[in-house]
Scaffold this motif. Structure first.
Motif, PDB file in Angstrom:
ATOM      1  N   TYR A 101     111.485 -31.698  13.778  1.00 47.02           N
ATOM      2  CA  TYR A 101     110.026 -31.716  13.602  1.00 47.02           C
ATOM      3  C   TYR A 101     109.387 -31.304  14.924  1.00 47.02           C
ATOM      4  N   HIS A 102     108.462 -30.339  14.852  1.00 45.29           N
ATOM      5  CA  HIS A 102     107.865 -29.818  16.088  1.00 45.29           C
ATOM      6  C   HIS A 102     106.353 -29.724  16.007  1.00 45.29           C
ATOM      7  N   GLY A 103     105.750 -30.363  15.002  1.00 42.74           N
ATOM      8  CA  GLY A 103     104.306 -30.273  14.836  1.00 42.74           C
ATOM      9  C   GLY A 103     103.961 -29.301  13.733  1.00 42.74           C
ATOM     10  N   LYS A 149     102.777 -36.426  23.658  1.00 40.54           N
ATOM     11  CA  LYS A 149     102.709 -37.856  23.334  1.00 40.54           C
ATOM     12  C   LYS A 149     102.405 -38.733  24.559  1.00 40.54           C
ATOM     13  N   ILE A 171     108.985 -33.834  23.247  1.00 38.72           N
ATOM     14  CA  ILE A 171     107.650 -34.396  23.042  1.00 38.72           C
ATOM     15  C   ILE A 171     107.736 -35.885  22.707  1.00 38.72           C
ATOM     16  N   PHE A 172     108.729 -36.267  21.934  1.00 38.77           N
ATOM     17  CA  PHE A 172     108.920 -37.682  21.585  1.00 38.77           C
ATOM     18  C   PHE A 172     109.921 -38.356  22.533  1.00 38.77           C
ATOM     19  N   ASP A 208     112.561 -29.621  22.807  1.00 35.88           N
ATOM     20  CA  ASP A 208     111.346 -30.332  22.404  1.00 35.88           C
ATOM     21  C   ASP A 208     111.542 -31.807  22.745  1.00 35.88           C
ATOM     22  N   GLU A 250     115.287 -30.608  19.111  1.00 34.63           N
ATOM     23  CA  GLU A 250     115.002 -31.919  19.705  1.00 34.63           C
ATOM     24  C   GLU A 250     116.333 -32.462  20.220  1.00 34.63           C
ATOM     25  N   ASN A 264      97.955 -31.111  22.399  1.00 40.33           N
ATOM     26  CA  ASN A 264      98.906 -31.901  21.615  1.00 40.33           C
ATOM     27  C   ASN A 264     100.283 -31.220  21.612  1.00 40.33           C
ATOM     28  N   GLY A 265     101.229 -31.889  20.966  1.00 34.42           N
ATOM     29  CA  GLY A 265     102.596 -31.387  21.013  1.00 34.42           C
ATOM     30  C   GLY A 265     102.725 -29.978  20.461  1.00 34.42           C
ATOM     31  N   SER A 266     102.037 -29.719  19.350  1.00 38.29           N
ATOM     32  CA  SER A 266     102.104 -28.384  18.753  1.00 38.29           C
ATOM     33  C   SER A 266     101.716 -27.308  19.752  1.00 38.29           C
TER      34      SER A 266
END
Ligand SMILES: Cc1ncc(COP(=O)(O)O)c(C=O)c1O
Length: 446
Positions: free
Chosen positions: A164-166, A293, A262-263, A260, A227, A136-138
């Motif tokens: 936000y990074h998990g 994601k 991830i999103f 980051d 992000e 997962n992202g974390s």
């Protein structure tokens, strides 16, 4: 109407009786954190926030346990960028599952893992990338933070307010989104994390850069984690030039930058990676890039990509496998991720997200009752005009067949992150529903 491409179709009021039964069973079996949070949110929204329970999904549609069909404008929290159950992803994962469901991670990898590592390295926004996979992202963030610590020998992390990074320990220590996530665990978190403001368009940039300079000044920061557009923090697009200036300052101070994505990555914002420098000759690319994601079209695969010279820090002095996990490089996930990458390239989903997103955000901005629309590509944030609250709008949209997310530290933004393949007719349907909703009197709890 074809399931996957259809407008909402509700058989019973939302949430229906079968969903309610499952939610009661959920409350009895799940950690109370989730039930309590829903109750608190309902209080704030002035409307019930009970979830629906998902039974099947395809393309842009989700069907719940009561047979209600929704348009999923969240893509399952950004995962289903190609739509739910994309045939190429399903076929690749099923074939791999039947052939080799599990290998031995780092000890004896699968062919699928090797192929995915090569495909990711080839797409990195810097040459000669090396990759570490996670679930997962974390996981990807933990790898990036560990890499920076190994490569620089510094314990510090500079992160940003609203980021936000998990929620794994390394990632949550750098969570600027809501201090509440850190507070209960504060005594166990990295004490060397600093936060700087994250200015958006129109905000003053100089004070934020001064905070960055101050944090970097003592030479203890090894990782600058950001992000390239804050998603969960409220779809906050950074002020032009801010992150480029941060990257230059970090490099000058000997710290590594961690983007980051991830999103935002893999086309969500209309380009493959927001953090890729527009001009490789004059701009500074990040040293590390985290993906998650949408990475595997619905299976749990994340990745941390790094420059070879930075990743060389893992060339282990102790002989121990410093970072591993039983399921990292899980073959069906790798096969699905490869299929997703190839599909994204072939169908140019990033280009589509850019064009469709531009049109969609312009349509939303013209809706009376919308105070602000922001975002890039198909990462969209809507701020409803007072007195309407975003949480109430999210709840009301659910009862009309549209899945959306609250975002922002104060949950004051309605976030949309639909599949990048979503038919425009469904977005147009949403514009109509939102217009009608915002034109009606504010609903309150019965
Ligand atoms: C930007 C960003 N980074 C990291 C994460 C954490 O990913 P995961 O929930 O898969 O650990 C998220 C999740 O929303 C995210 O949006």
């Amino acid at each position: 109407m074809t399931f996957g491409r259809q407008l909402p179709s509700l058989r019973v009021p939302v949430p229906g009786p079968r969903s309610r039964v499952f939610v009661d069973r959920l409350a009895a079996a799940e950690s109370p954190a989730f039930t309590t949070r829903r109750a608190r949110r309902a209080e704030r929204a002035g409307a019930p926030m009970d979830p629906i329970v998902w039974r099947r999904a395809k393309g842009a549609n989700v069907e719940d346990s009561d047979g209600n069909v929704y348009v999923d404008l969240t893509a399952g929290c950004g995962v289903a960028a190609l739509g739910h159950a994309h045939p190429a992803v399903v076929e690749a994962a099923q074939t791999q599952l039947a052939t080799l469901p599990h290998a031995r991670g780092d000890l004896h990898p699968s062919e699928a893992k090797v192929e995915l590592l090569e495909a990711l390295a080839a797409r990195a926004p810097f040459p000669d990338a090396r990759v570490v996979l996670g679930l997962n992202g974390s996981d990807a963030i933990e790898v990036a933070l560990k890499t920076a610590a190994l490569a620089t020998g510094r314990p510090g992390v500079l992160a940003f307010e609203g980021g936000y990074h998990g929620l794994a320990y390394g990632a949550v220590a750098a969570c600027g989104f809501q201090p509440a996530f850190r507070a209960p665990f504060a005594a166990q978190l990295n004490p060397h994390v600093r936060f700087a403001p994250y200015p958006c368009a129109g905000d003053p940039v100089e004070p934020a850069l001064a905070a960055v300079d101050e944090a970097l000044a003592d030479g203890r920061v090894g990782a600058v984690l950001y992000e390239p557009l804050q998603g969960r923090g409220g779809v906050r697009v950074p002020a032009p030039g801010f992150l480029e200036a941060v990257r230059e300052r970090a490099r000058a101070a000997g710290a590594l930058t961690v983007a980051d994505e991830i999103f935002t990555g893999l086309g969500r914002c209309g380009v493959p990676f927001l953090s890729a420098p527009a001009d490789a000759a004059t701009s500074v690319a990040p040293d590390l890039l985290c993906l998650g994601k949408a990475r595997a079209g619905g299976l749990p695969v994340s990745a941390c990509l790094g420059r070879a010279e930075v990743m060389a820090a893992w060339g282990d002095p102790t002989g121990a496998a410093l970072h591993t996990g039983t399921f990292y490089g899980h073959p069906p996930g790798c096969a699905a991720a490869l299929a997703a990458l190839e599909t994204m390239d072939r169908e140019d989903v990033a280009g589509r997200a850019r064009k469709v997103g531009d049109r969609f955000r312009a349509r939303l901005a013209a809706v009376p009752g919308v105070a602000e629309v922001r975002g890039l590509g198909l990462m969209v944030g809507i701020v409803p005009a007072a007195p309407r609250a975003a949480l109430g709008v999210v709840a009301a949209l659910l009862t009309r067949g549209y899945l959306t997310l609250p975002a922002g530290g104060a949950a004051d933004v309605v976030q949309l992150a639909p599949p990048l393949t979503i038919p425009e007719a469904l977005l147009e349907g949403f514009v109509g529903t939102l217009s009608a909703l915002l034109a009606a009197p504010v609903e309150t709890r019965p």
